[in-house]
Design a protein around this motif. Structure first.
Motif, PDB file in Angstrom:
ATOM      1  N   TRP A  46      14.670  38.151   6.431  1.00 28.79           N
ATOM      2  CA  TRP A  46      14.003  36.870   6.216  1.00 28.79           C
ATOM      3  C   TRP A  46      14.207  36.396   4.777  1.00 28.79           C
ATOM      4  O   TRP A  46      14.447  35.209   4.536  1.00 28.79           O
ATOM      5  N   ILE A  47      14.119  37.291   3.811  1.00 30.61           N
ATOM      6  CA  ILE A  47      14.350  36.912   2.414  1.00 30.61           C
ATOM      7  C   ILE A  47      15.749  36.320   2.277  1.00 30.61           C
ATOM      8  O   ILE A  47      15.956  35.298   1.604  1.00 30.61           O
ATOM      9  N   ASN A  48      16.694  36.951   2.930  1.00 31.69           N
ATOM     10  CA  ASN A  48      18.065  36.457   2.887  1.00 31.69           C
ATOM     11  C   ASN A  48      18.166  35.040   3.443  1.00 31.69           C
ATOM     12  O   ASN A  48      18.734  34.144   2.813  1.00 31.69           O
ATOM     13  N   ASP A  49      17.581  34.833   4.621  1.00 31.89           N
ATOM     14  CA  ASP A  49      17.617  33.497   5.234  1.00 31.89           C
ATOM     15  C   ASP A  49      16.898  32.469   4.365  1.00 31.89           C
ATOM     16  O   ASP A  49      17.357  31.327   4.223  1.00 31.89           O
ATOM     17  N   PHE A  50      15.785  32.885   3.784  1.00 31.24           N
ATOM     18  CA  PHE A  50      14.981  31.970   2.975  1.00 31.24           C
ATOM     19  C   PHE A  50      15.743  31.531   1.723  1.00 31.24           C
ATOM     20  O   PHE A  50      15.729  30.356   1.350  1.00 31.24           O
ATOM     21  N   LEU A  51      16.400  32.476   1.070  1.00 30.33           N
ATOM     22  CA  LEU A  51      17.154  32.128  -0.131  1.00 30.33           C
ATOM     23  C   LEU A  51      18.367  31.266   0.216  1.00 30.33           C
ATOM     24  O   LEU A  51      18.759  30.395  -0.571  1.00 30.33           O
ATOM     25  N   HIS A  52      18.954  31.480   1.366  1.00 30.24           N
ATOM     26  CA  HIS A  52      20.080  30.651   1.795  1.00 30.24           C
ATOM     27  C   HIS A  52      19.636  29.217   2.045  1.00 30.24           C
ATOM     28  O   HIS A  52      20.330  28.268   1.672  1.00 30.24           O
ATOM     29  N   SER A  53      18.457  29.068   2.665  1.00 28.84           N
ATOM     30  CA  SER A  53      18.027  27.726   3.050  1.00 28.84           C
ATOM     31  C   SER A  53      16.496  27.675   3.098  1.00 28.84           C
ATOM     32  O   SER A  53      15.887  27.776   4.160  1.00 28.84           O
ATOM     33  N   PRO A  54      15.860  27.543   1.922  1.00 34.26           N
ATOM     34  CA  PRO A  54      14.386  27.601   1.879  1.00 34.26           C
ATOM     35  C   PRO A  54      13.712  26.582   2.779  1.00 34.26           C
ATOM     36  O   PRO A  54      12.737  26.906   3.469  1.00 34.26           O
ATOM     37  N   HIS A  55      14.207  25.355   2.791  1.00 30.13           N
ATOM     38  CA  HIS A  55      13.480  24.282   3.454  1.00 30.13           C
ATOM     39  C   HIS A  55      13.692  24.255   4.963  1.00 30.13           C
ATOM     40  O   HIS A  55      12.918  23.625   5.681  1.00 30.13           O
ATOM     41  N   GLU A  56      14.729  24.926   5.443  1.00 33.24           N
ATOM     42  CA  GLU A  56      14.892  25.076   6.884  1.00 33.24           C
ATOM     43  C   GLU A  56      14.178  26.329   7.381  1.00 33.24           C
ATOM     44  O   GLU A  56      13.607  26.347   8.466  1.00 33.24           O
ATOM     45  N   THR A  57      14.237  27.399   6.585  1.00 36.23           N
ATOM     46  CA  THR A  57      13.616  28.656   6.994  1.00 36.23           C
ATOM     47  C   THR A  57      12.095  28.557   6.979  1.00 36.23           C
ATOM     48  O   THR A  57      11.422  29.118   7.846  1.00 36.23           O
ATOM     49  N   LYS A  58      11.557  27.836   6.005  1.00 33.94           N
ATOM     50  CA  LYS A  58      10.104  27.652   5.914  1.00 33.94           C
ATOM     51  C   LYS A  58       9.832  26.174   5.658  1.00 33.94           C
ATOM     52  O   LYS A  58       9.657  25.745   4.518  1.00 33.94           O
ATOM     53  N   PRO A  59       9.778  25.357   6.711  1.00 34.59           N
ATOM     54  CA  PRO A  59       9.536  23.920   6.534  1.00 34.59           C
ATOM     55  C   PRO A  59       8.267  23.659   5.737  1.00 34.59           C
ATOM     56  O   PRO A  59       7.239  24.301   5.950  1.00 34.59           O
ATOM     57  N   GLY A  60       8.380  22.725   4.792  1.00 33.31           N
ATOM     58  CA  GLY A  60       7.226  22.375   3.978  1.00 33.31           C
ATOM     59  C   GLY A  60       7.053  23.234   2.744  1.00 33.31           C
ATOM     60  O   GLY A  60       6.109  23.028   1.969  1.00 33.31           O
ATOM     61  N   THR A  61       7.931  24.201   2.514  1.00 33.25           N
ATOM     62  CA  THR A  61       7.768  25.084   1.360  1.00 33.25           C
ATOM     63  C   THR A  61       7.858  24.307   0.051  1.00 33.25           C
ATOM     64  O   THR A  61       8.579  23.305  -0.051  1.00 33.25           O
ATOM     65  N   THR A  62       7.116  24.762  -0.941  1.00 32.54           N
ATOM     66  CA  THR A  62       7.204  24.183  -2.285  1.00 32.54           C
ATOM     67  C   THR A  62       8.178  24.967  -3.158  1.00 32.54           C
ATOM     68  O   THR A  62       8.310  24.684  -4.344  1.00 32.54           O
ATOM     69  N   MET A  63       8.849  25.948  -2.586  1.00 34.06           N
ATOM     70  CA  MET A  63       9.861  26.740  -3.296  1.00 34.06           C
ATOM     71  C   MET A  63      11.175  25.969  -3.315  1.00 34.06           C
ATOM     72  O   MET A  63      11.680  25.556  -2.270  1.00 34.06           O
ATOM     73  N   PRO A  64      11.760  25.740  -4.474  1.00 34.40           N
ATOM     74  CA  PRO A  64      13.033  25.011  -4.522  1.00 34.40           C
ATOM     75  C   PRO A  64      14.211  25.915  -4.179  1.00 34.40           C
ATOM     76  O   PRO A  64      14.120  27.139  -4.247  1.00 34.40           O
ATOM     77  N   ASP A  65      15.286  25.290  -3.818  1.00 38.38           N
ATOM     78  CA  ASP A  65      16.559  25.995  -3.668  1.00 38.38           C
ATOM     79  C   ASP A  65      17.187  26.085  -5.051  1.00 38.38           C
ATOM     80  O   ASP A  65      17.586  25.077  -5.635  1.00 38.38           O
ATOM     81  N   ARG A  98       4.984  10.909   7.223  1.00 33.58           N
ATOM     82  CA  ARG A  98       5.848  12.086   7.183  1.00 33.58           C
ATOM     83  C   ARG A  98       6.299  12.426   8.603  1.00 33.58           C
ATOM     84  O   ARG A  98       5.490  12.549   9.511  1.00 33.58           O
ATOM     85  N   ALA A  99       7.578  12.569   8.785  1.00 33.44           N
ATOM     86  CA  ALA A  99       8.112  12.960  10.086  1.00 33.44           C
ATOM     87  C   ALA A  99       8.029  14.472  10.238  1.00 33.44           C
ATOM     88  O   ALA A  99       8.127  15.217   9.262  1.00 33.44           O
ATOM     89  N   ASP A 100       7.844  14.912  11.486  1.00 30.74           N
ATOM     90  CA  ASP A 100       7.679  16.341  11.743  1.00 30.74           C
ATOM     91  C   ASP A 100       8.889  17.150  11.279  1.00 30.74           C
ATOM     92  O   ASP A 100       8.768  18.300  10.871  1.00 30.74           O
ATOM     93  N   GLU A 101      10.083  16.548  11.379  1.00 30.74           N
ATOM     94  CA  GLU A 101      11.287  17.304  11.054  1.00 30.74           C
ATOM     95  C   GLU A 101      11.638  17.266   9.572  1.00 30.74           C
ATOM     96  O   GLU A 101      12.646  17.814   9.165  1.00 30.74           O
ATOM     97  N   GLU A 102      10.838  16.610   8.749  1.00 38.98           N
ATOM     98  CA  GLU A 102      11.167  16.498   7.332  1.00 38.98           C
ATOM     99  C   GLU A 102      11.153  17.857   6.645  1.00 38.98           C
ATOM    100  O   GLU A 102      10.346  18.726   6.948  1.00 38.98           O
ATOM    101  N   ARG A 103      12.071  18.006   5.671  1.00 47.09           N
ATOM    102  CA  ARG A 103      12.190  19.251   4.928  1.00 47.09           C
ATOM    103  C   ARG A 103      11.390  19.209   3.637  1.00 47.09           C
ATOM    104  O   ARG A 103      11.288  20.214   2.955  1.00 47.09           O
ATOM    105  N   SER A 104      10.837  18.089   3.282  1.00 50.78           N
ATOM    106  CA  SER A 104      10.184  17.936   1.992  1.00 50.78           C
ATOM    107  C   SER A 104       8.955  18.826   1.879  1.00 50.78           C
ATOM    108  O   SER A 104       8.350  19.214   2.876  1.00 50.78           O
TER     109      SER A 104
END
Length: 823
Positions: A105-124, A39-45
């Motif tokens: 933060w909620i706004n940013d997270f909903l716009h882009s979950p995987h960039e706002t919180k890397p590694g999140t299991t929350m889908p877009d 896994r690369a550090d920058e991965e969004r998965s």
């Protein structure tokens, strides 16, 4: 002639052989290795600990990896299944989202979950909407979540745990950093880059790993032990939380995340505030206490209603409880999924209605498992040990514990796992115990208490790490599966030992041959002993396991320091019970079962009879120690007059005062992990719950500063004068006992070369209720009264939120303040 490389390989192999002989062979079992993509550090998965550590490297099979992905991604929250082993993790409780989380933060997270919180299991969930629809939907959902408000729980202070008003704003980042790296946070999360660890000597296996190159590690089956374990990423905490919300979350994570993936480390409110402050500053929050609020959105009722509708129609309510009755809706059931469908969340990454940002490896495992039917209802035929493994993977227990040669503290994390005062017990004294066979070891009543983090189960006070507290519902099934997997015996002690009650005195005698040198008994031990307390063992350990372990410790616990007193089944104490090994083990069990009645072994009793009570007679006595209600930087001062006090040199503050007997120095002088002591006397009173001195620079844009302890001096009567530095000023603090049972305190302010450029204040008292007698005597609800000689120095009474009152005194250059404490 062999080549240098082959000679080196031979030397290393010889070293390996020696280590195996020393008991390290269990590390060398061949681990199947795959050329899995790292896994690369920058991965969004999504980051799922068990998948990253084991699944990517084929150290668990693909079925186990698929099950883990399905549970941790909460697939079954929408694609229902009757499989009990696929229970979804679900998301955090959002009933107080508007109180806890910043709307931005909620706004940013909903716009882009995987960039706002890397590694999140929350889908877009909005990825297939065009930009204008997406923005409108997010505005509505943010408005709805911001409207979900609840007051924070009201936490109560305890005698040894004073709680300042707005304690969440008074965390100490230095203390928080120490706690973060000691109590267990770094088992899952990255340690701070600024931390340098003075570790105990590394183990033989770790020293060997340093010498081997990757090819040799793989050849010898050590790649898993050598590999760096990934960390659960933090979001940008300062953008997501306020200090108050992060502190309350750390204090009681189960309230927000009932799945137990973030367990409780049983932090006190003050400890939670300290760690929160450390994390906030690590994540860019300003030290300054600004308006720390989340309520930054005001929305129309219509927009909130629209957000609530979307919360249901987008199936957010399937994973999150938002405190409102939102109708849930479900997608195709799991066993009927067609991964080739246009609506599948596992195929065309550019046109996903639900985007988990899965990488190729994660997608491949899920697609293969669904297509093969491995996740179908009829395929559930897991053995108990597989279910145990799945639970340990989901809860990330493998971050700390090894079971069946799998998991354990990662090689690069071990330096952060230490013993108090570096107790000389090696890895066994600083790393959490293994879980191999634990279902056959611990009793049916004790095992649930351990997994639920019950206070009575803290048996290793020499360890800084804490056993987490997991939700009861999360561990109930794990207890049963442990017992089945490890084939727990139902034998009683009578079945194992026969009639043993009459052997208790012989068992008491046997404990003196080797047990008391390493173990405590019902809280009592020889000086310096740090091993597990054997009192209550029959309540914790199954009798058949106890018998096998005492006869051959190494067979049940690899690498243990516990020696065998019965080599080849032969007793080394032929004078007790005619040397009958079975009878002697039964006698030990019998004594431990009756130890509270029979008392501690004689040699411990003799040591306890030697008094280490400090009795000030001709002059004051001073003891630097750890003290309950004061801290790890306590300085206790005792007087012949029978009035004593302790200051906290870290804050600093006059923390406690008491009368009659002083302290017992035994644990401070002799016990290597130095448990906190208590005053021996009576009428103990908490004088000051927090920092007493505060300096506000003339430039009000600068932060107020607190005092720093710089030592003490003894006068001709051996009375200490404590010295503090604050704001370019030296404060001298002399406290003396009187025959009338009072403490007289003299505080003198002296400039440190430059005039005082600001205002220095001293907090005279903080109580839930303060009454004034005259103009200079203040009486608190605790029974403490404080009299100040200089009436003009006393400021106005300050009422604090939470029904506490403070009395402050102004200090200036060359001023001397006289204070008298009575209780």
């Amino acid at each position: 002639m062999p080549s240098p490389s082959s000679s080196r390989r031979c030397r290393l192999l010889n070293g390996m052989l020696l280590i195996c002989i020393a008991g390290w062979a269990f590390f060398l079992a061949t681990v199947p290795m795959a050329l899995a993509k790292e896994r690369a550090d920058e991965e969004r998965s999504p980051f799922i600990s068990g998948v990253e550590r084991f699944g990517r490297h084929d150290e668990i099979d693909t079925v186990a990896t698929a099950r883990l992905l399905v549970t941790e991604l909460s697939c079954v929250a929408c694609h229902r299944s009757q499989r009990s082993d696929l229970k979804p993790k679900l998301g955090p409780n959002l009933t107080a989202a508007g109180t806890r989380l910043r709307a931005s933060w909620i706004n940013d997270f909903l716009h882009s979950p995987h960039e706002t919180k890397p590694g999140t299991t929350m889908p877009d969930l909005l990825s297939d909407l065009d930009e204008s629809e997406r923005a409108a939907a997010i505005d509505a959902i943010v408005a709805f979540l911001a409207s979900c408000q609840q007051p924070y729980p009201e936490l109560k202070a305890g005698g040894a745990n004073p709680l300042e008003d707005e304690f969440w704003n008074k965390g100490d980042p230095d203390r928080g950093g120490d706690l973060y790296h000691q109590v267990g946070c770094v088992a899952c999360h990255d340690p701070g880059e600024e931390v340098e660890v003075a570790s105990s000597q590394s183990s033989a296996i770790d020293r060997l790993l340093d010498e081997l190159d990757p090819e040799e590690l793989e050849d010898m089956g050590l790649a898993s032990a050598a590999r760096k374990v990934g960390s659960v990423p933090h979001p940008e905490l300062a953008n997501k939380y306020t200090r108050q919300s992060l502190t309350h979350f750390l204090h009681d994570p189960e309230h927000i995340r009932p799945s137990g993936r973030m367990p409780s480390l049983k932090l006190t409110p003050n400890e939670a505030a300290d760690i929160a402050e450390y994390l906030m500053q690590q994540n860019g929050a300003l030290p300054k206490r600004i308006d720390d609020t989340t309520r930054d959105v005001t929305s129309s009722e219509q927009l909130i209603k629209r957000g609530k509708q979307l919360f249901g129609s987008l199936r957010c309510a399937n994973c999150h409880d938002a405190g409102n009755k939102v109708q849930k809706s479900f997608a195709t059931e799991l066993q009927q999924l067609n991964v080739d469908s246009a609506n599948s969340c596992l195929q065309d990454k550019d046109h996903l209605a639900v985007d988990f940002a899965l990488d190729d490896s994660q997608t491949e495992v899920l697609v293969r498992s669904i297509q093969s039917g491995e996740l179908a209802v009829g395929e559930l035929n897991a053995e108990a040990n597989e279910l145990v493994q799945q639970s340990l993977l989901m809860l990330n227990c493998y971050a700390c514990h090894e079971r069946d040669q799998m998991g354990g503290v990662g090689r690069y994390r071990k330096p952060h796992f230490e013993a108090n005062s570096l107790a000389d017990l090696g890895d066994e004294g600083r790393l959490p115990p293994g879980l191999s066979g634990v279902g056959a070891k611990l009793t049916k009543d004790w095992l649930p208490k351990v997994l639920a983090g019950h206070p009575s189960t803290r048996l290793r006070p020499h360890m800084t790490i804490r056993m987490p507290k997991f939700p009861k519902t999360t561990v109930e099934a794990l207890v049963k599966n442990f017992e089945m997997a490890d084939e727990a015996s139902t034998q009683t002690d009578s079945d194992v030992f026969g009639e043993h009650k009459s052997l208790a005195e012989d068992g008491k005698q046997l404990t003196q041959i080797g047990c008391i040198q390493c173990h405590a008994f019902d809280g009592q031990a020889l000086p310096g002993v740090v091993g597990i307390d054997l009192g209550g063992v029959p309540n914790r350990i199954r009798p058949d396991w106890f018998r096998e372990f005492v006869l051959d410790p190494g067979a049940l616990k690899r690498g243990t320091r516990m020696p065998s007193f019965f080599p080849d089944g032969v007793s080394q104490s032929p004078h007790v019970l005619d040397g009958n090994a079975d009878q002697q083990v039964a006698a030990l069990w019998s004594y431990l079962k009756q130890s509270s009645r029979l008392g501690v072994p004689p040699k411990i009793a003799e040591a306890l009879a030697a008094s280490y009570e400090l009795k000030p007679e001709d002059h004051p006595m001073i003891l630097r120690t750890f003290m309950n209600g004061v801290g790890t930087h306590a300085i206790a001062v005792g007087f012949p007059e029978g009035v004593h006090f302790a200051i906290d040199a870290k804050t600093p503050r006059l923390a406690l005062a008491w009368k009659e007997d002083f302290v017992d120095a035994r644990s401070t002088w002799f016990e290597r992990f130095t448990p906190p002591i208590d005053p021996l006397g009576l009428d103990a009173v908490a004088v000051s719950p927090g920092t007493e001195f505060r300096f506000q620079p003339s430039d009000r844009s600068q932060e107020p500063s607190s005092s720093i302890f710089i030592g003490y001096r003894l006068d001709s009567k051996r009375i200490p004068t404590f010295r503090y530095r604050i704001g370019g000023t030296i404060v001298e603090d002399r406290i003396e006992a009187t025959r009338d049972g009072e403490l007289h305190r003299t505080i003198r302010v002296a400039s440190d070369g430059e005039p005082m450029d600001g205002e220095l204040k001293f907090r005279l008292m903080e109580e839930s209720r303060v009454e004034i007698d005259g103009s200079n005597r203040f009486m608190g609800a605790s029974g403490l009264s404080v009299t100040v000689a200089d009436e003009d120095a006393v400021g106005k009474r300050t009422e604090q939120p939470g029904d506490t009152e403070e009395i402050w005194v102004s200090l200036s250059d060359d001023r001397t303040l006289e204070v008298v404490y009575q209780w």
